[in-house]
Design a protein around this motif. Structure first.
Motif, short mmCIF file in Angstrom:
data_model
loop_
_atom_site.label_atom_id
_atom_site.label_comp_id
_atom_site.label_asym_id
_atom_site.label_seq_id
_atom_site.Cartn_x
_atom_site.Cartn_y
_atom_site.Cartn_z
N GLU A 65 0.83 -1.21 0.00
CA GLU A 65 0.00 0.00 0.00
C GLU A 65 0.86 1.25 0.00
OE1 GLU A 65 -2.63 -0.09 3.33
OE2 GLU A 65 -3.66 -1.89 2.62
N LYS A 66 1.91 1.27 0.80
CA LYS A 66 2.80 2.43 0.87
C LYS A 66 3.51 2.65 -0.46
CE LYS A 66 2.17 3.35 5.22
NZ LYS A 66 1.53 4.53 5.71
N ILE A 67 3.98 1.57 -1.07
CA ILE A 67 4.67 1.70 -2.36
C ILE A 67 3.70 2.20 -3.43
CG2 ILE A 67 5.76 0.36 -4.21
CD1 ILE A 67 7.04 -1.35 -2.01
N LYS A 68 2.47 1.68 -3.42
CA LYS A 68 1.47 2.10 -4.40
C LYS A 68 1.13 3.58 -4.22
CE LYS A 68 -3.06 0.92 -6.20
NZ LYS A 68 -4.24 0.05 -6.07
N ALA A 69 0.97 4.01 -2.97
CA ALA A 69 0.67 5.42 -2.72
C ALA A 69 1.82 6.32 -3.15
CB ALA A 69 0.37 5.63 -1.23
N ALA A 70 3.05 5.89 -2.92
CA ALA A 70 4.21 6.67 -3.35
C ALA A 70 4.27 6.73 -4.87
CB ALA A 70 5.49 6.06 -2.79
N TRP A 71 3.96 5.64 -5.55
CA TRP A 71 3.98 5.62 -7.01
C TRP A 71 2.91 6.56 -7.58
CZ3 TRP A 71 7.02 4.49 -10.81
CH2 TRP A 71 6.52 4.38 -12.09
N VAL A 72 1.72 6.54 -6.98
CA VAL A 72 0.65 7.43 -7.44
C VAL A 72 1.07 8.88 -7.28
CG1 VAL A 72 -1.70 8.19 -6.91
CG2 VAL A 72 -1.19 5.76 -7.09
N ARG A 73 1.66 9.24 -6.14
CA ARG A 73 2.13 10.61 -5.94
C ARG A 73 3.21 10.96 -6.96
NH1 ARG A 73 2.20 9.04 -0.51
NH2 ARG A 73 4.47 8.99 -0.55
N PHE A 74 4.10 10.03 -7.25
CA PHE A 74 5.18 10.25 -8.21
C PHE A 74 4.61 10.50 -9.60
CE2 PHE A 74 8.24 8.35 -11.25
CZ PHE A 74 9.34 9.16 -10.99
N VAL A 75 3.64 9.68 -10.03
CA VAL A 75 3.04 9.82 -11.36
C VAL A 75 2.26 11.13 -11.44
CG1 VAL A 75 1.31 8.84 -12.91
CG2 VAL A 75 3.02 7.36 -11.85
N GLU A 76 1.50 11.46 -10.39
CA GLU A 76 0.73 12.71 -10.40
C GLU A 76 1.64 13.92 -10.48
OE1 GLU A 76 -1.73 12.60 -6.95
OE2 GLU A 76 -3.17 11.21 -7.85
N ARG A 77 2.75 13.86 -9.83
CA ARG A 77 3.70 14.98 -9.87
C ARG A 77 4.20 15.23 -11.28
NH1 ARG A 77 9.63 14.81 -7.18
NH2 ARG A 77 10.40 16.73 -8.09
N PHE A 78 4.56 14.14 -11.99
CA PHE A 78 5.05 14.30 -13.34
C PHE A 78 3.95 14.69 -14.31
CE2 PHE A 78 8.82 12.17 -11.72
CZ PHE A 78 9.80 13.00 -12.26
N LYS A 79 2.73 14.23 -14.08
CA LYS A 79 1.61 14.67 -14.92
C LYS A 79 1.38 16.17 -14.75
CE LYS A 79 -1.09 10.42 -15.18
NZ LYS A 79 -2.35 9.78 -14.77
N ARG A 80 1.48 16.63 -13.52
CA ARG A 80 1.30 18.05 -13.22
C ARG A 80 2.41 18.86 -13.88
NH1 ARG A 80 0.15 17.43 -7.95
NH2 ARG A 80 2.35 17.43 -7.45
#
Length: 104
Positions: free
Chosen positions: A76-91
């Motif tokens: 869960e922690k890794i998935k949440a970190a990945w989602v934040r990482f992807v959202e940052r680059f999309k932004r």
């Protein structure tokens, strides 16, 4: 036995000591097997000598359940970190495209 002989004991005394140790190990193993069997039978078999399959715990061992729980939390922690990482680059991509649109 080697330690007793090197310590200065006679060979006969060292052999007796070795036999006593082996008998103690054998008796402990036999006693623990008997106790474990009696305890398991007292749980699984009822007063009328019928095997009660509903009393048998089919769940995985507690260590495995704890391992699976911990692995789930880590995933869960890794998935949440990945989602934040992807959202940052999309932004950042959206900001870059907006900036390029303004520069044209």
């Amino acid at each position: 036995m080697t330690g007793a002989i090197l310590g200065g004991s006679s060979v006969q005394q060292a052999a007796r000591l070795q036999m006593v140790i082996m008998f103690m190990i054998s008796s402990c193993t036999a006693l623990s097997s008997i106790v474990t069997t009696i305890l398991a039978l007292s749980v699984v078999v009822d007063s009328e000598h019928r095997v009660r399959s509903d009393r048998i715990d089919n769940r995985p061992h507690a260590v495995w359940r704890a391992r699976n729980w911990m692995a789930g939390k880590i995933a869960e922690k890794i998935k949440a970190a990945w989602v934040r990482f992807v959202e940052r680059f999309k932004r950042e991509d959206a900001d870059r495209e907006e900036l390029q649109g303004l520069l044209r």
